[in-house]
Design a protein around this motif. Sequence first.
Motif, PDB file in Angstrom:
ATOM      1  N   ASP A  12      42.053  33.323  55.429  1.00 27.35           N
ATOM      2  CA  ASP A  12      40.675  33.789  55.579  1.00 27.35           C
ATOM      3  C   ASP A  12      40.517  35.242  55.152  1.00 27.35           C
ATOM      4  O   ASP A  12      39.496  35.630  54.601  1.00 27.35           O
ATOM      5  CB  ASP A  12      40.163  33.583  57.006  1.00 27.35           C
ATOM      6  CG  ASP A  12      40.966  34.325  58.060  1.00 27.35           C
ATOM      7  OD1 ASP A  12      42.164  34.576  57.851  1.00 27.35           O
ATOM      8  OD2 ASP A  12      40.383  34.641  59.118  1.00 27.35           O
ATOM      9  N   GLN A  13      41.540  36.042  55.355  1.00 26.33           N
ATOM     10  CA  GLN A  13      41.477  37.443  54.933  1.00 26.33           C
ATOM     11  C   GLN A  13      41.532  37.547  53.411  1.00 26.33           C
ATOM     12  O   GLN A  13      40.834  38.370  52.808  1.00 26.33           O
ATOM     13  CB  GLN A  13      42.618  38.245  55.562  1.00 26.33           C
ATOM     14  CG  GLN A  13      42.483  39.737  55.344  1.00 26.33           C
ATOM     15  CD  GLN A  13      43.619  40.514  55.973  1.00 26.33           C
ATOM     16  OE1 GLN A  13      44.605  39.942  56.420  1.00 26.33           O
ATOM     17  NE2 GLN A  13      43.485  41.812  55.993  1.00 26.33           N
ATOM     18  N   VAL A  14      42.324  36.688  52.780  1.00 26.31           N
ATOM     19  CA  VAL A  14      42.412  36.669  51.314  1.00 26.31           C
ATOM     20  C   VAL A  14      41.078  36.234  50.717  1.00 26.31           C
ATOM     21  O   VAL A  14      40.567  36.857  49.780  1.00 26.31           O
ATOM     22  CB  VAL A  14      43.551  35.737  50.842  1.00 26.31           C
ATOM     23  CG1 VAL A  14      43.530  35.582  49.322  1.00 26.31           C
ATOM     24  CG2 VAL A  14      44.896  36.262  51.315  1.00 26.31           C
ATOM     25  N   VAL A  15      40.489  35.182  51.269  1.00 26.68           N
ATOM     26  CA  VAL A  15      39.201  34.694  50.774  1.00 26.68           C
ATOM     27  C   VAL A  15      38.148  35.788  50.890  1.00 26.68           C
ATOM     28  O   VAL A  15      37.369  36.014  49.960  1.00 26.68           O
ATOM     29  CB  VAL A  15      38.767  33.413  51.535  1.00 26.68           C
ATOM     30  CG1 VAL A  15      37.325  33.050  51.221  1.00 26.68           C
ATOM     31  CG2 VAL A  15      39.695  32.264  51.190  1.00 26.68           C
ATOM     32  N   GLN A  16      38.123  36.482  52.006  1.00 23.59           N
ATOM     33  CA  GLN A  16      37.141  37.556  52.193  1.00 23.59           C
ATOM     34  C   GLN A  16      37.353  38.670  51.167  1.00 23.59           C
ATOM     35  O   GLN A  16      36.396  39.162  50.575  1.00 23.59           O
ATOM     36  CB  GLN A  16      37.222  38.123  53.599  1.00 23.59           C
ATOM     37  CG  GLN A  16      36.223  39.233  53.839  1.00 23.59           C
ATOM     38  CD  GLN A  16      36.342  39.821  55.231  1.00 23.59           C
ATOM     39  OE1 GLN A  16      37.244  39.505  55.985  1.00 23.59           O
ATOM     40  NE2 GLN A  16      35.418  40.690  55.569  1.00 23.59           N
ATOM     41  N   THR A  20      34.549  39.484  48.296  1.00 21.61           N
ATOM     42  CA  THR A  20      33.960  40.821  48.256  1.00 21.61           C
ATOM     43  C   THR A  20      34.151  41.453  46.885  1.00 21.61           C
ATOM     44  O   THR A  20      33.208  41.994  46.295  1.00 21.61           O
ATOM     45  CB  THR A  20      34.586  41.715  49.340  1.00 21.61           C
ATOM     46  OG1 THR A  20      34.310  41.142  50.625  1.00 21.61           O
ATOM     47  CG2 THR A  20      34.036  43.131  49.288  1.00 21.61           C
ATOM     48  N   ALA A  21      35.362  41.377  46.359  1.00 19.27           N
ATOM     49  CA  ALA A  21      35.644  41.961  45.052  1.00 19.27           C
ATOM     50  C   ALA A  21      34.848  41.248  43.957  1.00 19.27           C
ATOM     51  O   ALA A  21      34.285  41.886  43.065  1.00 19.27           O
ATOM     52  CB  ALA A  21      37.135  41.895  44.755  1.00 19.27           C
ATOM     53  N   ARG A  40      43.111  42.549  41.303  1.00 20.28           N
ATOM     54  CA  ARG A  40      43.606  43.886  41.635  1.00 20.28           C
ATOM     55  C   ARG A  40      42.874  44.482  42.824  1.00 20.28           C
ATOM     56  O   ARG A  40      43.479  45.077  43.714  1.00 20.28           O
ATOM     57  CB  ARG A  40      43.469  44.807  40.433  1.00 20.28           C
ATOM     58  CG  ARG A  40      44.425  44.461  39.320  1.00 20.28           C
ATOM     59  CD  ARG A  40      44.234  45.371  38.147  1.00 20.28           C
ATOM     60  NE  ARG A  40      45.093  44.961  37.051  1.00 20.28           N
ATOM     61  CZ  ARG A  40      45.047  45.466  35.851  1.00 20.28           C
ATOM     62  NH1 ARG A  40      44.167  46.411  35.565  1.00 20.28           N
ATOM     63  NH2 ARG A  40      45.862  45.042  34.915  1.00 20.28           N
ATOM     64  N   MET A  41      41.552  44.326  42.836  1.00 20.49           N
ATOM     65  CA  MET A  41      40.758  44.890  43.932  1.00 20.49           C
ATOM     66  C   MET A  41      41.088  44.198  45.250  1.00 20.49           C
ATOM     67  O   MET A  41      41.204  44.851  46.289  1.00 20.49           O
ATOM     68  CB  MET A  41      39.277  44.778  43.616  1.00 20.49           C
ATOM     69  CG  MET A  41      38.850  45.676  42.461  1.00 20.49           C
ATOM     70  SD  MET A  41      37.183  45.318  41.885  1.00 20.49           S
ATOM     71  CE  MET A  41      36.241  45.869  43.287  1.00 20.49           C
ATOM     72  N   ALA A  48      45.481  47.815  51.896  1.00 24.69           N
ATOM     73  CA  ALA A  48      44.876  48.877  52.698  1.00 24.69           C
ATOM     74  C   ALA A  48      44.639  48.420  54.130  1.00 24.69           C
ATOM     75  O   ALA A  48      44.517  49.248  55.034  1.00 24.69           O
ATOM     76  CB  ALA A  48      43.557  49.323  52.066  1.00 24.69           C
ATOM     77  N   SER A  49      44.597  47.108  54.335  1.00 24.47           N
ATOM     78  CA  SER A  49      44.326  46.578  55.674  1.00 24.47           C
ATOM     79  C   SER A  49      45.592  46.166  56.404  1.00 24.47           C
ATOM     80  O   SER A  49      45.536  45.392  57.338  1.00 24.47           O
ATOM     81  CB  SER A  49      43.386  45.375  55.573  1.00 24.47           C
ATOM     82  OG  SER A  49      44.059  44.285  54.961  1.00 24.47           O
TER      83      SER A  49
END
Length: 57
Positions: A12-16, A20-21, A40-41, A48-49
Amino acid sequence: MLHAGARPYPDDQVVQAVTTAHHRFDRRPIRGFAPILVGRMARDQLQASDGWLSRHG
């Protein structure tokens, strides 16, 4: 889970991060390069998280 570097990230964190990017390139003329830039983004956002994992992993 996706590994960006040596750290695993929940789906779920990857999908978000990818969503977003990807939306940053909506209606932009560089749309053809979006998959490379999105990857990359998203990787940068996930790295960063890293504190997220220590709180939720």
